[in-house]
Design an enzyme around this catalytic site. Sequence first.
Site, mmCIF file in Angstrom:
data_model
loop_
_atom_site.group_PDB
_atom_site.id
_atom_site.type_symbol
_atom_site.label_atom_id
_atom_site.label_comp_id
_atom_site.label_asym_id
_atom_site.label_seq_id
_atom_site.Cartn_x
_atom_site.Cartn_y
_atom_site.Cartn_z
ATOM 1 N N ARG A 76 0.850 -1.188 0.000
ATOM 2 C CA ARG A 76 0.000 0.000 0.000
ATOM 3 C C ARG A 76 0.884 1.236 0.000
ATOM 4 O O ARG A 76 1.704 1.406 0.902
ATOM 5 C CB ARG A 76 -0.890 -0.013 1.242
ATOM 6 C CG ARG A 76 -1.705 1.251 1.443
ATOM 7 C CD ARG A 76 -2.590 1.154 2.700
ATOM 8 N NE ARG A 76 -3.417 2.343 2.832
ATOM 9 C CZ ARG A 76 -3.266 3.284 3.763
ATOM 10 N NH1 ARG A 76 -2.321 3.175 4.694
ATOM 11 N NH2 ARG A 76 -4.058 4.331 3.790
ATOM 12 N N HIS A 120 -3.033 10.899 0.644
ATOM 13 C CA HIS A 120 -2.472 10.711 1.979
ATOM 14 C C HIS A 120 -1.883 12.068 2.401
ATOM 15 O O HIS A 120 -0.688 12.199 2.635
ATOM 16 C CB HIS A 120 -1.436 9.586 1.978
ATOM 17 C CG HIS A 120 -1.186 8.968 3.329
ATOM 18 N ND1 HIS A 120 -1.290 7.618 3.579
ATOM 19 C CD2 HIS A 120 -0.834 9.535 4.502
ATOM 20 C CE1 HIS A 120 -0.990 7.380 4.859
ATOM 21 N NE2 HIS A 120 -0.707 8.525 5.442
ATOM 22 N N GLU A 165 -7.445 8.392 6.137
ATOM 23 C CA GLU A 165 -7.730 9.094 7.393
ATOM 24 C C GLU A 165 -8.235 10.520 7.192
ATOM 25 O O GLU A 165 -7.571 11.485 7.603
ATOM 26 C CB GLU A 165 -6.485 9.100 8.298
ATOM 27 C CG GLU A 165 -5.963 7.708 8.620
ATOM 28 C CD GLU A 165 -4.907 7.701 9.720
ATOM 29 O OE1 GLU A 165 -4.443 8.778 10.134
ATOM 30 O OE2 GLU A 165 -4.543 6.596 10.176
ATOM 31 N N ASN A 294 -7.432 1.774 10.010
ATOM 32 C CA ASN A 294 -6.132 2.022 10.643
ATOM 33 C C ASN A 294 -6.326 2.045 12.150
ATOM 34 O O ASN A 294 -7.206 2.756 12.651
ATOM 35 C CB ASN A 294 -5.551 3.374 10.204
ATOM 36 C CG ASN A 294 -5.175 3.393 8.734
ATOM 37 O OD1 ASN A 294 -5.260 2.378 8.043
ATOM 38 N ND2 ASN A 294 -4.744 4.555 8.250
ATOM 39 N N TYR A 296 -4.110 2.050 15.977
ATOM 40 C CA TYR A 296 -2.865 2.072 16.757
ATOM 41 C C TYR A 296 -3.104 1.833 18.241
ATOM 42 O O TYR A 296 -2.390 1.059 18.863
ATOM 43 C CB TYR A 296 -2.126 3.401 16.538
ATOM 44 C CG TYR A 296 -1.552 3.483 15.130
ATOM 45 C CD1 TYR A 296 -0.320 2.914 14.833
ATOM 46 C CD2 TYR A 296 -2.274 4.059 14.094
ATOM 47 C CE1 TYR A 296 0.194 2.929 13.542
ATOM 48 C CE2 TYR A 296 -1.771 4.086 12.790
ATOM 49 C CZ TYR A 296 -0.532 3.521 12.525
ATOM 50 O OH TYR A 296 -0.041 3.523 11.252
ATOM 51 N N GLU A 360 -3.436 0.012 8.259
ATOM 52 C CA GLU A 360 -2.273 0.447 9.031
ATOM 53 C C GLU A 360 -2.366 -0.116 10.437
ATOM 54 O O GLU A 360 -3.442 -0.080 11.058
ATOM 55 C CB GLU A 360 -2.178 1.982 9.159
ATOM 56 C CG GLU A 360 -1.706 2.673 7.923
ATOM 57 C CD GLU A 360 -1.604 4.196 8.096
ATOM 58 O OE1 GLU A 360 -1.357 4.673 9.224
ATOM 59 O OE2 GLU A 360 -1.783 4.886 7.089
HETATM 60 C C1 FCB Z 1 -1.343 7.474 10.635
HETATM 61 C C2 FCB Z 1 -0.924 7.968 9.264
HETATM 62 C C3 FCB Z 1 0.404 7.440 8.802
HETATM 63 C C4 FCB Z 1 1.418 7.342 9.919
HETATM 64 C C5 FCB Z 1 0.835 6.665 11.140
HETATM 65 C C6 FCB Z 1 1.786 6.526 12.285
HETATM 66 O O1 FCB Z 1 -2.218 8.371 11.202
HETATM 67 O O2 FCB Z 1 -1.900 7.609 8.308
HETATM 68 O O3 FCB Z 1 0.832 8.245 7.741
HETATM 69 O O4 FCB Z 1 1.964 8.560 10.180
HETATM 70 O O5 FCB Z 1 -0.306 7.346 11.567
#
Ligand code: FCB
Length: 455
Positions: A76, A120, A165, A294, A296, A360
């Site tokens: 990607r 992006h 995002e 995405n 985290y 992500e």
């Molecule tokens: C996301 C972004 C990516 C990267 C990660 C850590 O929000 O899409 O570009 O910076 O965080």
Amino acid sequence: MNALFPAGFRWGSATAAYQIEGAAAEDGRTPSIWDTFSRTPGKVRNGDTGDIAADHYHRVREDVALMKSVGLTDYRFSLAWPRVQPTGRGPAGQKGLDFYRCLADELLEAGIRPVATLYHWDLPQELEDAGGWPERATAERFAEYAGLAAEALGDRIGTWTTLNEPWCAAFLGYGSGVHAPGRADDQAALRAAHHLNLAHGLAVRALRDALPTTVEVSLTLNLHVARPLTDTPQDVDAARRIDAVGNRIFLDPVFHGRLPADLVADTAHLTDWSFVRDGDLTAISAPIDSLGVNYYSPALVAAGRSESPSAWPGAADHVRFLPAPGPRTAMDWPVDASGLHELLLRLRDELPGVPLLITENGAAYDDYADPEGAVHDPERVAYLDAHLAAVRRAIDDGADVRGYFLWSLLDNFEWAYGYGKRFGIVHVDFASQRRTPKDSAHWYAEVIARGGLPR
Ligand code: FCB
């Protein structure tokens, strides 16, 4: 738990143009809002810019060879709008297109499926000068750009993601101002969110018009897992507000053709939403083939107030963010894979029939190459292992997850943090541009070869 993933599961990694390409002024590329922002004193740590980044523009062969050595099935990446259509209007930039044709050819030759994201975050500066995402015209420009890109690259690229995002683009770019273009205006941020939704919908139509029906069209959202501190109505309402302006502001228009009524009420003091025109919600809800997620870390929220200016219009005056428990990454983000499992089950229930891709997931740590030239990153391996296990559990629980794209292939320009935060499974020494696969790259290669986790 079954540690193997379903046959055909897509094992990927992700990057973004401004974060890795460099070559900022080459071959007709014009400045984007990130070039301007990173040159504005005080906006990016250490004054870092994406001028050179990981120099991927000049190292495509070497980088695709790295991907092949890891065994990726999919890669990607994003197209830089200011390369593909310099200034954001008019004809395509042929050299910019050639770069992506060459990248796609290298990938196909290596047996890796290209997955392209159209946006992006690198809006051509000229379009920001004309008003940026708060203006409707930007959505119309984006649909033209999508059509150009599809015409030129559609024979090579089978998966297209419109936006990455849009929450960050709207609310960090125009709300808190910590991302480019650095404006802090609640109303502009809400307008930007709507016009990003509209850009997505118009681009879906442009992609469908230009491409065969076999092509996959998608959208990537960073959905927030906001957990209330207690079950008091006040704390639960705080989480609801974050869900409205963090998640449902995109999910409801895209998948249900409506604006969330509670969001409209929460933001009534800021806007009457009259920038939403007849027909917009129909355009925005054009069917798509998958949703990119995405993830985290989760957030812990309670009733209270957030700092101003904030990224949460309609919520900031009612919500405070608390440090969530658990170990932390170098971003100070808590490590908690249960949030990913929870999110995937929510999407299973709310969006039946929509295939999911984790577009992500990953972690930054303070990695360095030891004297033998190895990079040991056991914390990243533990993070990835726990999150892949959460995905596997969610699949067992009925979530239709088709692939996982690790963020990120290479250490890169981490937006407002500059080069100080390393997310790669491949270490980059930015002075020499030497690439060194970290232990996590070797670990991921084994996972892919096995088709699942070592259990
Ligand atoms: C996301 C972004 C990516 C990267 C990660 C850590 O929000 O899409 O570009 O910076 O965080």
